[in-house]
Scaffold this motif. Structure first.
Motif, short mmCIF file in Angstrom:
data_model
loop_
_atom_site.label_atom_id
_atom_site.label_comp_id
_atom_site.label_asym_id
_atom_site.label_seq_id
_atom_site.Cartn_x
_atom_site.Cartn_y
_atom_site.Cartn_z
N GLN A 45 -13.57 33.21 4.37
CA GLN A 45 -12.54 32.32 4.95
C GLN A 45 -12.85 31.19 5.72
O GLN A 45 -12.77 31.10 7.01
N GLU A 46 -13.43 30.48 5.21
CA GLU A 46 -14.05 29.04 5.60
C GLU A 46 -12.95 28.00 5.35
O GLU A 46 -12.83 27.64 4.16
N GLN A 47 -12.38 27.35 6.37
CA GLN A 47 -11.46 26.11 5.85
C GLN A 47 -11.97 25.15 5.31
O GLN A 47 -11.17 24.23 4.59
N THR A 48 -13.20 24.70 5.72
CA THR A 48 -13.80 23.34 5.24
C THR A 48 -14.28 23.78 3.70
O THR A 48 -14.40 22.54 2.99
N ILE A 49 -14.38 24.82 3.20
CA ILE A 49 -14.66 24.86 1.91
C ILE A 49 -13.66 23.98 0.66
O ILE A 49 -14.02 23.55 -0.35
N ALA A 50 -12.64 24.04 1.06
CA ALA A 50 -11.60 23.70 0.06
C ALA A 50 -11.41 22.05 0.08
O ALA A 50 -10.79 21.53 -1.04
N PHE A 51 -11.91 21.50 1.08
CA PHE A 51 -11.89 19.96 1.00
C PHE A 51 -12.59 19.15 -0.06
O PHE A 51 -11.95 18.49 -0.50
N VAL A 52 -13.84 19.29 -0.20
CA VAL A 52 -14.66 18.77 -1.06
C VAL A 52 -14.10 18.92 -2.57
O VAL A 52 -14.19 17.78 -3.10
N PRO A 53 -13.62 20.20 -3.10
CA PRO A 53 -13.30 20.00 -4.60
C PRO A 53 -12.18 19.55 -4.51
O PRO A 53 -11.71 19.04 -5.60
N LYS A 54 -11.11 19.45 -3.56
CA LYS A 54 -9.70 18.92 -3.73
C LYS A 54 -9.99 17.49 -3.70
O LYS A 54 -9.55 16.63 -4.66
N ALA A 55 -11.04 16.81 -2.92
CA ALA A 55 -11.06 15.41 -2.80
C ALA A 55 -11.98 14.96 -4.16
O ALA A 55 -11.31 13.94 -4.92
N LEU A 56 -12.65 15.85 -4.72
CA LEU A 56 -13.42 15.30 -6.22
C LEU A 56 -12.19 15.63 -7.17
O LEU A 56 -12.19 14.49 -8.11
N ALA A 57 -11.38 16.73 -7.33
CA ALA A 57 -10.36 16.71 -8.30
C ALA A 57 -9.25 15.60 -8.05
O ALA A 57 -8.83 15.02 -9.04
N VAL A 58 -8.87 15.37 -7.00
CA VAL A 58 -8.05 14.22 -6.92
C VAL A 58 -8.51 12.74 -7.32
O VAL A 58 -7.88 12.07 -7.93
N GLY A 59 -9.81 12.73 -6.94
CA GLY A 59 -10.46 11.38 -7.59
C GLY A 59 -10.36 11.39 -8.88
O GLY A 59 -10.56 10.26 -9.66
#
Length: 91
Positions: A45-59
């Motif tokens: 349950q780490e909140q920061t794990i989701a940021f990088v994959p979302k940013a890459l996917a949106v890019g």
């Protein structure tokens, strides 16, 4: 310019905004759901794990859908510029 024309232009702009944002939002939603499911399964349950994959996917979604998005936006703008004489004259 009548109130019906203003409402029509506003509605058209809002529909275009929804069409242009849909690929990015749906990509972020799908990746976020996948990461959330992964975190639930692994109990990580780490909140920061989701940021990088979302940013890459949106890019990636911007790269894939960018040409279509730009075409839709320029077509709308060209259509709007073409309607200026009719809008100004009230016809």
């Amino acid at each position: 310019m009548s109130d019906v024309t203003v409402i029509h232009l506003g509605m058209t702009a809002l529909v275009l905004a929804a069409k242009l944002s849909a690929p990015l939002l749906l990509t972020a939603l799908a990746v976020g759901f996948g990461i959330s499911l992964f975190q639930s399964v692994t109990q990580l349950q780490e909140q920061t794990i989701a940021f990088v994959p979302k940013a890459l996917a949106v890019g990636i979604a911007i790269v894939v859908c960018g040409k279509w998005m730009l075409h839709e936006l320029t077509a709308f703008t060209t259509s709007l510029y073409g309607q200026i004489p009719d809008l100004v004259s009230g016809g």
